[in-house]
Design a protein around this motif. Structure first.
Motif, PDB file in Angstrom:
ATOM      1  N   ALA A 157      -7.629   0.186   0.963  1.00 54.09           N
ATOM      2  CA  ALA A 157      -6.994  -1.070   0.564  1.00 54.09           C
ATOM      3  C   ALA A 157      -6.473  -1.836   1.782  1.00 54.09           C
ATOM      4  CB  ALA A 157      -5.854  -0.796  -0.421  1.00 54.09           C
ATOM      5  N   GLU A 158      -6.010  -1.098   2.783  1.00 53.33           N
ATOM      6  CA  GLU A 158      -5.556  -1.739   4.026  1.00 53.33           C
ATOM      7  C   GLU A 158      -6.735  -2.380   4.767  1.00 53.33           C
ATOM      8  OE1 GLU A 158      -2.801  -2.439   5.482  1.00 53.33           O
ATOM      9  OE2 GLU A 158      -1.267  -1.290   4.428  1.00 53.33           O
ATOM     10  N   LEU A 159      -7.868  -1.709   4.806  1.00 51.23           N
ATOM     11  CA  LEU A 159      -9.044  -2.273   5.461  1.00 51.23           C
ATOM     12  C   LEU A 159      -9.516  -3.539   4.753  1.00 51.23           C
ATOM     13  CD1 LEU A 159     -11.063   0.987   6.244  1.00 51.23           C
ATOM     14  CD2 LEU A 159      -9.788  -0.431   7.864  1.00 51.23           C
TER      15      LEU A 159
ATOM     16  N   THR B 202       0.856  -1.182   0.000  1.00 53.28           N
ATOM     17  CA  THR B 202       0.000   0.000   0.000  1.00 53.28           C
ATOM     18  C   THR B 202       0.897   1.239   0.000  1.00 53.28           C
ATOM     19  OG1 THR B 202      -0.313   0.004   2.420  1.00 53.28           O
ATOM     20  CG2 THR B 202      -1.918  -1.213   1.099  1.00 53.28           C
ATOM     21  N   SER B 203       0.948   1.999   1.099  1.00 45.68           N
ATOM     22  CA  SER B 203       1.730   3.236   1.096  1.00 45.68           C
ATOM     23  C   SER B 203       1.832   3.781   2.515  1.00 45.68           C
ATOM     24  CB  SER B 203       1.049   4.274   0.195  1.00 45.68           C
ATOM     25  OG  SER B 203       1.639   5.554   0.360  1.00 45.68           O
ATOM     26  N   ASP B 204       2.881   4.585   2.771  1.00 45.64           N
ATOM     27  CA  ASP B 204       2.946   5.294   4.052  1.00 45.64           C
ATOM     28  C   ASP B 204       1.806   6.302   4.179  1.00 45.64           C
ATOM     29  OD1 ASP B 204       3.896   7.046   2.102  1.00 45.64           O
ATOM     30  OD2 ASP B 204       5.520   7.821   3.341  1.00 45.64           O
ATOM     31  N   LYS B 205       1.201   6.682   3.064  1.00 41.72           N
ATOM     32  CA  LYS B 205       0.113   7.666   3.088  1.00 41.72           C
ATOM     33  C   LYS B 205      -1.225   7.046   3.503  1.00 41.72           C
ATOM     34  CE  LYS B 205       2.349  10.654  -0.318  1.00 41.72           C
ATOM     35  NZ  LYS B 205       3.593   9.850  -0.412  1.00 41.72           N
ATOM     36  N   CYS B 206      -1.218   5.753   3.861  1.00 44.46           N
ATOM     37  CA  CYS B 206      -2.458   5.128   4.328  1.00 44.46           C
ATOM     38  C   CYS B 206      -2.828   5.586   5.735  1.00 44.46           C
ATOM     39  CB  CYS B 206      -2.336   3.605   4.299  1.00 44.46           C
ATOM     40  SG  CYS B 206      -1.220   2.912   5.540  1.00 44.46           S
TER      41      CYS B 206
ATOM     42  N   LYS C 198      -3.784   8.192   8.736  1.00 48.48           N
ATOM     43  CA  LYS C 198      -4.451   9.481   8.887  1.00 48.48           C
ATOM     44  C   LYS C 198      -3.395  10.486   9.322  1.00 48.48           C
ATOM     45  CE  LYS C 198      -8.512  11.707  10.921  1.00 48.48           C
ATOM     46  NZ  LYS C 198      -9.067  12.033   9.591  1.00 48.48           N
ATOM     47  N   ASN C 199      -3.057  11.406   8.433  1.00 48.13           N
ATOM     48  CA  ASN C 199      -1.908  12.278   8.670  1.00 48.13           C
ATOM     49  C   ASN C 199      -2.272  13.432   9.595  1.00 48.13           C
ATOM     50  OD1 ASN C 199       0.282  14.141   8.442  1.00 48.13           O
ATOM     51  ND2 ASN C 199       0.898  13.073   6.582  1.00 48.13           N
TER      52      ASN C 199
ATOM     53  N   LEU D  98      -5.828   4.654  10.372  1.00 48.37           N
ATOM     54  CA  LEU D  98      -5.771   4.798   8.921  1.00 48.37           C
ATOM     55  C   LEU D  98      -6.677   5.942   8.477  1.00 48.37           C
ATOM     56  CD1 LEU D  98      -6.063   1.026   7.949  1.00 48.37           C
ATOM     57  CD2 LEU D  98      -3.959   2.383   8.121  1.00 48.37           C
ATOM     58  N   GLY D  99      -6.393   6.507   7.305  1.00 51.35           N
ATOM     59  CA  GLY D  99      -7.236   7.581   6.784  1.00 51.35           C
ATOM     60  C   GLY D  99      -6.550   8.274   5.635  1.00 51.35           C
ATOM     61  N   GLY D 100      -7.244   9.254   5.036  1.00 48.51           N
ATOM     62  CA  GLY D 100      -6.630   9.957   3.919  1.00 48.51           C
ATOM     63  C   GLY D 100      -7.430  11.170   3.499  1.00 48.51           C
ATOM     64  N   HIS D 101      -6.764  12.293   3.360  1.00 51.18           N
ATOM     65  CA  HIS D 101      -7.414  13.524   2.902  1.00 51.18           C
ATOM     66  C   HIS D 101      -7.643  13.472   1.392  1.00 51.18           C
ATOM     67  CE1 HIS D 101      -7.694  17.699   1.516  1.00 51.18           C
ATOM     68  NE2 HIS D 101      -8.075  18.021   2.731  1.00 51.18           N
TER      69      HIS D 101
END
Length: 363
Positions: free
Chosen positions: A171-173, A138-142, A144-145, A158-161
């Protein structure tokens, strides 16, 4: 701590094994595909055709080194047919829509590829009993930043803007659900999701990525234009996470349930640098060039601060990055500069893998 030489030695498990790799025409996937070939694996790559003839996949002629099928992970029927006919023991899933800015202009493509496509890969693994080891990138951006100054751990929220980050969190979920519902009950199957930082290295020519943008500017003697010079990223050479993926896949094969789960593969602390610092170091190694800040206050949102905590990989897997920021830039720029001068891209790739392996055992 696990001895580094023992990790290298464990990669011999790939010799003679069938490995299915999605995204082999991509930047990271082409490096992984070639390293797997060097380890003696029988590799079948599955991906959309390369976008440009100068991409790493084409530059090293990977299609003549491993087997390759043009395919879209969103097409379950074709994907499942390909996997079941090949009967692999290892699966590496790297195919993705990997660009944040493209995710703003085409969110449907991003979610369709990164979520629906990933579901299809998991379905193919579920329905193919020969598979013993799955690496699901997946990605480090998975995460919630929250613009934290410390690194994210595997159990953080997890999360994403932006659509790209959200697609990777989703995808992680999906991965977690498949593990809980199906994979944990298959005794001989080990599965892991892997999250890497900003990966750089030779052969990446994607749009709106900092190293390709720098090299294009330097080749044409134009100033490097920086959109977000103050943003920091966890820069790492492509071989760092690729080595982590290989080491983890080998462990999943031999000790599946002990290593299943999610894993971070990030760089050393000194490699968490600003975009401005990165571009300055690229110019230093290249030999000339200039930088112009071109900040667009109306540009789509991108995270300014992001880093990973890799204690789990360090302590339990024995993996740790071995090239510092300066070496990472040096090896990356050297690859591009040599190819521009006419050197053989395949030979350069092979020599960098050999140099990296020596660095791991001498670290």
């Amino acid at each position: 701590m696990v001895d580094k030489q023992s990790i290298i030695d464990e990669l011999s498990v790939f010799s003679g094994k069938k490995v299915f790799l999605t995204g082999d025409t991509g930047f990271k996937g082409s490096w992984l595909g070639f390293w797997l070939h060097e380890l003696g694996a029988e590799v079948l790559g599955y991906a959309l055709p390369p976008q440009q003839p100068i991409d790493h996949f084409s530059a090293i002629g990977l299609d003549s080194i491993i087997k390759h099928v043009d395919g879209d992970i969103r097409n379950l029927e074709q994907l499942l047919d390909t996997v079941q006919n090949f009967q692999p023991e290892f699966v590496f899933h790297l195919a993705a829509q990997p660009l944040v800015r493209l995710s703003y202009s085409n969110p449907k493509l991003t979610f369709s590829t990164n979520v629906d496509g990933s579901v299809n890969v998991l379905e193919a693994v579920r329905l193919t009993p020969s598979v013993r080891s799955l690496i699901y990138a997946t990605s480090d951006k998975c995460y919630k930043n929250r613009e934290w100054i410390w690194g994210y751990r595997e159990n953080d929220e997890l999360g994403g803007h932006d659509p790209y980050s959200a697609s990777k969190a989703a995808a992680e979920l999906v991965f977690s659900s498949y593990y809980d519902s199906f994979f944990q009950f298959v005794e001989q199957l080990g599965v892991a999701s892997v999250r890497a930082g900003n990966v750089i290295g030779g052969g990446d020519w994607a749009e709106n990525r900092i190293i390709p943008d720098c090299i294009r500017s330097l080749k044409t003697k134009q100033p490097i234009m920086l959109r977000n010079p103050a943003s920091t990223r966890p820069w790492q050479h492509v071989l760092e996470p690729v080595f982590g993926y290989l080491a983890l896949a080998a462990k999943l094969y031999t000790t599946p349930k002990s290593y299943s789960g999610s894993w971070n593969f990030g760089p050393r602390i000194d490699s968490i640098q600003s975009v401005q610092t990165l571009a300055t170091e690229v110019i230093k190694v290249w030999g000339d060039g200039e930088i112009i800040s071109n900040i667009d206050n109306n540009a789509p949102h991108e995270a300014r601060l992001l880093q990973l905590n890799c204690d789990k990989a360090n302590q339990l897997l024995g993996w740790s990055p071995c090239w510092d920021f300066a070496r990472t830039i040096q090896e990356t720029v050297h690859w591009y500069q040599s190819v521009v001068k006419g050197d053989d891209a395949l030979s350069l790739t092979q020599k960098q893998i050999q140099a990296y392996r020596r660095s791991q055992t001498n670290d």
